[in-house]
Design a protein around this motif. Structure first.
Motif, PDB file in Angstrom:
ATOM      1  N   ASP A 115      37.154  56.883  33.782  1.00 61.51           N
ATOM      2  CA  ASP A 115      37.572  55.928  32.762  1.00 61.51           C
ATOM      3  C   ASP A 115      38.785  56.423  31.983  1.00 61.51           C
ATOM      4  N   ILE A 116      38.870  57.719  31.767  1.00 63.72           N
ATOM      5  CA  ILE A 116      40.044  58.261  31.083  1.00 63.72           C
ATOM      6  C   ILE A 116      41.292  58.048  31.946  1.00 63.72           C
ATOM      7  N   CYS A 117      41.148  58.224  33.242  1.00 62.96           N
ATOM      8  CA  CYS A 117      42.288  58.037  34.147  1.00 62.96           C
ATOM      9  C   CYS A 117      42.742  56.586  34.207  1.00 62.96           C
ATOM     10  N   LYS A 118      41.879  55.664  33.812  1.00 60.32           N
ATOM     11  CA  LYS A 118      42.266  54.251  33.806  1.00 60.32           C
ATOM     12  C   LYS A 118      43.285  53.938  32.714  1.00 60.32           C
ATOM     13  N   MET A 119      43.553  54.908  31.837  1.00 61.15           N
ATOM     14  CA  MET A 119      44.605  54.727  30.846  1.00 61.15           C
ATOM     15  C   MET A 119      45.975  54.687  31.519  1.00 61.15           C
ATOM     16  N   LEU A 120      46.040  55.198  32.742  1.00 60.20           N
ATOM     17  CA  LEU A 120      47.288  55.171  33.498  1.00 60.20           C
ATOM     18  C   LEU A 120      47.336  53.900  34.338  1.00 60.20           C
ATOM     19  N   SER A 121      48.426  53.192  34.240  1.00 64.18           N
ATOM     20  CA  SER A 121      48.578  51.962  35.001  1.00 64.18           C
ATOM     21  C   SER A 121      48.534  52.256  36.500  1.00 64.18           C
ATOM     22  N   ALA A 122      47.927  51.317  37.257  1.00 67.91           N
ATOM     23  CA  ALA A 122      47.850  51.452  38.714  1.00 67.91           C
ATOM     24  C   ALA A 122      48.526  50.231  39.335  1.00 67.91           C
ATOM     25  N   PRO A 123      49.849  50.288  39.516  1.00 67.55           N
ATOM     26  CA  PRO A 123      50.592  49.126  40.022  1.00 67.55           C
ATOM     27  C   PRO A 123      50.063  48.593  41.349  1.00 67.55           C
ATOM     28  N   GLY A 124      49.687  49.493  42.257  1.00 65.06           N
ATOM     29  CA  GLY A 124      49.183  49.058  43.551  1.00 65.06           C
ATOM     30  C   GLY A 124      47.905  48.257  43.425  1.00 65.06           C
ATOM     31  N   LEU A 125      47.021  48.716  42.550  1.00 65.42           N
ATOM     32  CA  LEU A 125      45.757  48.016  42.339  1.00 65.42           C
ATOM     33  C   LEU A 125      45.991  46.659  41.683  1.00 65.42           C
ATOM     34  N   GLU A 126      46.904  46.610  40.717  1.00 68.82           N
ATOM     35  CA  GLU A 126      47.197  45.344  40.050  1.00 68.82           C
ATOM     36  C   GLU A 126      47.817  44.339  41.021  1.00 68.82           C
ATOM     37  N   GLU A 127      48.676  44.824  41.895  1.00 64.44           N
ATOM     38  CA  GLU A 127      49.283  43.945  42.897  1.00 64.44           C
ATOM     39  C   GLU A 127      48.211  43.387  43.832  1.00 64.44           C
ATOM     40  N   TYR A 128      47.255  44.241  44.200  1.00 63.57           N
ATOM     41  CA  TYR A 128      46.158  43.801  45.063  1.00 63.57           C
ATOM     42  C   TYR A 128      45.326  42.719  44.376  1.00 63.57           C
ATOM     43  N   LYS A 129      45.011  42.917  43.105  1.00 62.18           N
ATOM     44  CA  LYS A 129      44.206  41.939  42.365  1.00 62.18           C
ATOM     45  C   LYS A 129      44.924  40.597  42.261  1.00 62.18           C
ATOM     46  N   ILE A 130      46.210  40.653  41.949  1.00 60.60           N
ATOM     47  CA  ILE A 130      46.989  39.413  41.850  1.00 60.60           C
ATOM     48  C   ILE A 130      47.026  38.700  43.202  1.00 60.60           C
ATOM     49  N   GLY A 131      47.194  39.477  44.266  1.00 58.12           N
ATOM     50  CA  GLY A 131      47.219  38.897  45.604  1.00 58.12           C
ATOM     51  C   GLY A 131      45.904  38.216  45.962  1.00 58.12           C
ATOM     52  N   GLN A 132      44.781  38.813  45.537  1.00 59.31           N
ATOM     53  CA  GLN A 132      43.474  38.218  45.814  1.00 59.31           C
ATOM     54  C   GLN A 132      43.314  36.885  45.085  1.00 59.31           C
ATOM     55  N   VAL A 133      43.815  36.819  43.854  1.00 61.97           N
ATOM     56  CA  VAL A 133      43.730  35.570  43.089  1.00 61.97           C
ATOM     57  C   VAL A 133      44.588  34.486  43.744  1.00 61.97           C
ATOM     58  N   ILE A 134      45.810  34.857  44.148  1.00 61.96           N
ATOM     59  CA  ILE A 134      46.699  33.893  44.792  1.00 61.96           C
ATOM     60  C   ILE A 134      46.082  33.382  46.089  1.00 61.96           C
ATOM     61  N   GLN A 135      45.511  34.292  46.866  1.00 62.47           N
ATOM     62  CA  GLN A 135      44.890  33.894  48.125  1.00 62.47           C
ATOM     63  C   GLN A 135      43.706  32.970  47.882  1.00 62.47           C
ATOM     64  N   ALA A 136      42.895  33.276  46.867  1.00 63.16           N
ATOM     65  CA  ALA A 136      41.740  32.436  46.556  1.00 63.16           C
ATOM     66  C   ALA A 136      42.184  31.034  46.149  1.00 63.16           C
ATOM     67  N   CYS A 137      43.262  30.937  45.371  1.00 62.50           N
ATOM     68  CA  CYS A 137      43.795  29.625  44.964  1.00 62.50           C
ATOM     69  C   CYS A 137      44.335  28.857  46.162  1.00 62.50           C
ATOM     70  N   PHE A 138      45.000  29.584  47.048  1.00 58.98           N
ATOM     71  CA  PHE A 138      45.579  28.948  48.233  1.00 58.98           C
ATOM     72  C   PHE A 138      44.501  28.378  49.149  1.00 58.98           C
ATOM     73  N   GLU A 139      43.406  29.123  49.283  1.00 60.46           N
ATOM     74  CA  GLU A 139      42.337  28.717  50.199  1.00 60.46           C
ATOM     75  C   GLU A 139      41.366  27.726  49.579  1.00 60.46           C
ATOM     76  N   ASP A 140      41.340  27.635  48.267  1.00 58.52           N
ATOM     77  CA  ASP A 140      40.327  26.806  47.602  1.00 58.52           C
ATOM     78  C   ASP A 140      40.971  26.085  46.418  1.00 58.52           C
ATOM     79  N   THR A 141      41.487  24.898  46.664  1.00 64.56           N
ATOM     80  CA  THR A 141      42.140  24.129  45.611  1.00 64.56           C
ATOM     81  C   THR A 141      41.099  23.468  44.706  1.00 64.56           C
ATOM     82  N   PRO A 142      41.496  23.019  43.517  1.00 63.36           N
ATOM     83  CA  PRO A 142      40.521  22.398  42.592  1.00 63.36           C
ATOM     84  C   PRO A 142      39.843  21.174  43.205  1.00 63.36           C
ATOM     85  N   SER A 143      38.564  21.053  42.925  1.00 61.98           N
ATOM     86  CA  SER A 143      37.811  19.884  43.381  1.00 61.98           C
ATOM     87  C   SER A 143      38.170  18.683  42.518  1.00 61.98           C
ATOM     88  N   SER A 144      37.889  17.524  43.007  1.00 59.17           N
ATOM     89  CA  SER A 144      38.167  16.297  42.260  1.00 59.17           C
ATOM     90  C   SER A 144      37.375  16.288  40.957  1.00 59.17           C
TER      91      SER A 144
END
Length: 276
Positions: free
Chosen positions: A43-72
């Protein structure tokens, strides 16, 4: 958050009140302060930003939106909640697989008579793979380290500096022409790899090992702790592949200085565990 008592007892979860949906909940900063606990190295090490991990998380959100659009008729808040859950499924699955491999490897090293290498684990692609296909290649790399003693999954505490953590494996390696053996700290990581692409350690990986080394040695982590360390990366996409990245004393010394700053930042943001 992960936290420990001064005696080295884990306090990662807290009991909930009677009638609550779940019997436990994750430990919070408030719990750590009230109970005079120590924060974990992770948890102390989480004080350091992890750009690779953040990029992965953003990519997962984008992919989820792309594959599953809002329902009516679905409003934004419900859609947001659904996408967040969907985006987190991939990471949760990878974490679960890593935990299974990690626990089996610990059993192999510490309680070999209890280990069952025939147990099969379900892979994301639907295959079932015997756990030995992951564990045995990693165990071979551990043997190559030449440790005279092996201590697995041990909790180490640094009360003088206010942190603690669980170390996957550590021991001592005899050194020619040296009176004292060399402390070696090992941390196992499961990782998705690509053929022909070498594993690049995340910045915090040697920092974790440096902090563990200092706590084990009961030394000032920011002044002197002569030790070596390594990460053993177990691939979850190339069955049988294991990469070892070693850190010498100079690398761990530099990493320890970074940990000093992360620890100071943690204290500044939250509180100083030594003064509660």
């Amino acid at each position: 958050m992960h936290a420990y008592t001064l005696a080295g007892e884990p306090r990662h979860y807290q009991e909930t009140k009677k009638g609550a949906k779940n019997p436990t909940r994750p430990t919070t900063i408030k719990d750590i302060k009230e109970q005079k606990l120590l924060p974990s190295v992770t948890d102390i090490c989480k004080m350091l930003s992890a750009p690779g991990l953040e990029e992965y998380k953003i990519g997962q959100v984008i992919q989820a939106c792309f594959e599953d659009t809002p329902s009516s008729g679905e409003d934004f808040l419900n859609y947001k909640k659904r996408i967040q859950e969907k985006a987190g499924q991939d990471a949760a699955g990878a974490a679960d697989l890593g935990t299974i491999i990690h626990n089996s490897l610990e059993t192999y090293l510490a309680r070999h008579e209890e280990w069952d290498g025939t147990v099969k684990i379900a892979m994301p692609d639907g295959r079932e793979v015997p756990i030995r296909e992951f564990v045995l290649p990693a165990a071979i790399e551990v043997e190559k380290l030449g440790l005279a003693d092996q201590i697995c999954e041990s909790i180490t505490v640094s009360p003088d500096f206010g942190y603690a953590g669980t170390v996957d494996l550590w021991g001592h390696r005899p050194v020619v022409d040296e009176k004292d053996p060399l402390l070696v700290v090992v941390d196992f990581k499961s990782k998705r790899t690509k053929p022909g692409v070498p594993v690049e350690p995340i910045e915090t990986h040697p920092i974790q090992i440096a902090a563990y080394s200092a706590a084990i040695s009961n030394a000032d982590p920011f002044r002197y702790c002569y030790s070596h360390g390594c990460n053993i990366y177990i691939s979850t996409t190339e069955i049988g592949r294991v990469d070892v990245v070693e850190y010498d004393h100079e690398k761990l010394s530099r990493s320890a200085r970074i940990f000093e700053h992360l620890l100071a930042l943690w204290r500044w943001r939250y509180f100083d565990p030594r003064q509660v």
